[in-house]
Design a protein around this motif. Structure first.
Motif, mmCIF file in Angstrom:
data_model
loop_
_atom_site.group_PDB
_atom_site.id
_atom_site.type_symbol
_atom_site.label_atom_id
_atom_site.label_comp_id
_atom_site.label_asym_id
_atom_site.label_seq_id
_atom_site.Cartn_x
_atom_site.Cartn_y
_atom_site.Cartn_z
ATOM 1 N N ARG A 271 26.129 36.808 -28.795
ATOM 2 C CA ARG A 271 27.107 35.824 -29.275
ATOM 3 C C ARG A 271 28.474 36.477 -29.450
ATOM 4 N N VAL A 274 30.105 36.698 -26.016
ATOM 5 C CA VAL A 274 30.643 35.424 -25.541
ATOM 6 C C VAL A 274 31.906 35.057 -26.304
ATOM 7 N N PRO A 278 34.789 34.405 -23.510
ATOM 8 C CA PRO A 278 34.153 33.103 -23.234
ATOM 9 C C PRO A 278 34.278 32.648 -21.788
ATOM 10 N N VAL A 284 28.254 34.698 -20.505
ATOM 11 C CA VAL A 284 27.740 33.400 -20.935
ATOM 12 C C VAL A 284 26.326 33.185 -20.416
ATOM 13 N N LEU A 304 24.908 25.888 -21.884
ATOM 14 C CA LEU A 304 25.494 27.175 -21.507
ATOM 15 C C LEU A 304 25.429 27.407 -19.996
ATOM 16 N N ASN A 307 28.148 25.587 -18.463
ATOM 17 C CA ASN A 307 29.423 26.273 -18.673
ATOM 18 C C ASN A 307 29.606 27.418 -17.678
ATOM 19 N N VAL A 308 28.523 28.152 -17.416
ATOM 20 C CA VAL A 308 28.597 29.243 -16.440
ATOM 21 C C VAL A 308 29.013 28.700 -15.081
#
Length: 427
Positions: A271, A274, A278, A284, A304, A307-308
């Motif tokens: 965490r 990230v 980010p 990520v 997630l 998001n990648v």
């Protein structure tokens, strides 16, 4: 007497002009490399070239500036025109001084890294080494090309050994560290010689004990090859002391912590990584895999993975793991199949993507996609009448992250490559 005085005045005028141009070029270089005032640097480079279109240092430095400041949001036509301009500057500089090694080398890196013209880059690198057989930086980057582009590990090894045999005075400490690190990475990844890699990493650390990249790679070697987890942890901790925001170190250290069953610490570190980066797809993705396979928080993992793929539509690891998640945990075989198809577009030889795709093809509904990390796959298989995914639960200890420490081209080598391309100044 009058004629001679006239010649002296003309010579002094030319000398003053050359000094003025060199001063302006140097000032532009400082704006570019130190102050990062790219607009100011460009103004000065253009002014020099308006006064002397054949000023070689400025031609190369301006080309490098254009290359460095490419606008990723620019339309394709504009981007292509900028690169054409940069290449024209490099070519003109090489035409003016065809035997100047720094000009040829900078052009070679442009062809290799920007144009993907590996044949052209190799020809120029060989020409540099022909003109200067003691150019260690050119040797190192030529070896990188042989290793990662030509996939010719023995040839790369010969170049590295040739560079290591150079007299000590020909190599700066920075060049030596880059050389040792790159050769160690070759030994580790392509020659399966962990002992030699370990010796080379140690030699690099003797010269640069605070180099987080070397510490990270050596820690990964200690962990994954020698299974010396205590030594690996010490090295990772040293690396984070040197570079507290190095996300590659955080990710690889988290992998070690998982293997030591210290999942809470690993999760905290992922965490943190990230939060630090980010927009870094690998970072990520590592957290997504942890949420997916360790914490079994499938909805969070799904977010997630998305998001990648927003950051990198061709991220192979995210595509495969997202496909596994959709097929196995959400019984969405159609979506899983599309993800595996995209993964195969990226890498047609991906075994995991092939296996996932074939499972999707053979299953009508309600089945899981086989995950090689899951040793208990068989007992999780749903029947066609039971398609609801399992509830999110606690850690089950299955799955693992992939180490990202072994990038295609070593981070230190990339840094050395960028440094070696610093704007050239003629003597």
């Amino acid at each position: 007497i009058d004629e001679e005085e006239g010649r002296h005045e003309e010579e002094e005028s030319v000398s003053d002009k050359e000094e003025s141009l060199s001063t302006m070029c140097q000032r532009a270089q400082e704006l570019f490399e130190v102050a990062q005032d790219y607009d100011g640097a460009e103004v000065l480079y253009k002014r020099v070239l308006a006064l002397d279109p054949n000023h070689v240092d400025t031609l190369c430095n301006y080309a490098l500036l254009i290359e460095f400041t490419q606008d990723e949001h620019a339309d394709q036509k504009t981007a292509a025109a900028e690169l054409e301009h940069a290449e024209a500057l490099y070519r003109h500089a090489a035409f003016l001084e065809p035997n100047r090694t720094d000009v040829l080398y900078q052009h070679a890196l442009f062809l290799k890294n920007v144009r993907g013209d590996y044949d052209g880059a190799e020809q120029l690198m060989l020409r540099v080494l022909e003109l200067d057989p003691l150019d260690a930086t050119a040797m190192c980057n030529y070896a990188l090309l042989l290793h990662h582009v030509r996939k010719d590990a023995p040839a790369a090894q010969r170049i590295y050994q040739r560079a290591l045999a150079l007299p000590n005075h020909t190599l700066s400490d920075e060049e030596s560290v880059s050389l040792l690190y790159s050769y160690a990475s070759l030994c580790q990844t392509s020659l399966n010689d962990a002992e030699q890699a370990n010796e080379l990493f140690r030699a690099a650390l003797a010269l640069a004990p605070s180099d987080a990249t070397v510490l990270n790679s050596m820690a990964s070697l200690q962990h994954l090859h020698f299974n010396d987890t205590a030594q690996a942890e010490q090295l990772y901790q040293r690396a984070l002391e040197c570079e507290p925001e190095n996300v590659e170190v955080m990710s690889n250290y988290a992998l070690l912590l998982q293997h030591l069953k210290r999942h809470a610490q690993a999760y905290k570190l992922l965490r943190r990584a990230v939060k630090t980066a980010p927009d870094h797809p690998d970072t990520v993705c590592n957290l997504a895999q942890f949420e997916h396979k360790k914490r079994r928080r499938f909805a969070r993992a799904r977010t997630l993975y998305r998001n990648v793929l927003k950051l990198d539509r061709q991220h192979l690891r995210a595509l495969v793991n997202f496909g596994v998640l959709e097929g196995k945990q959400f019984a969405n075989v159609t979506k899983a199949q599309r993800l595996f198809e995209r993964a195969l577009d990226v890498d047609p030889d991906s075994r995991d993507a092939k296996e996932g795709y074939m499972h999707c093809k053979s299953i009508l509904s309600g089945a899981l996609i086989h995950d090689q990390d899951d040793a208990n796959f068989d007992r999780f298989v749903y029947s066609a009448s039971n398609t609801s995914p399992p509830q999110e639960g606690a850690l089950d200890g299955t799955g693992s992250l992939s180490s990202i420490g072994q990038a295609e081209v070593g981070t230190l080598a990339q840094t050395a490559e960028r440094d070696s391309r610093g704007a050239s100044q003629g003597e």
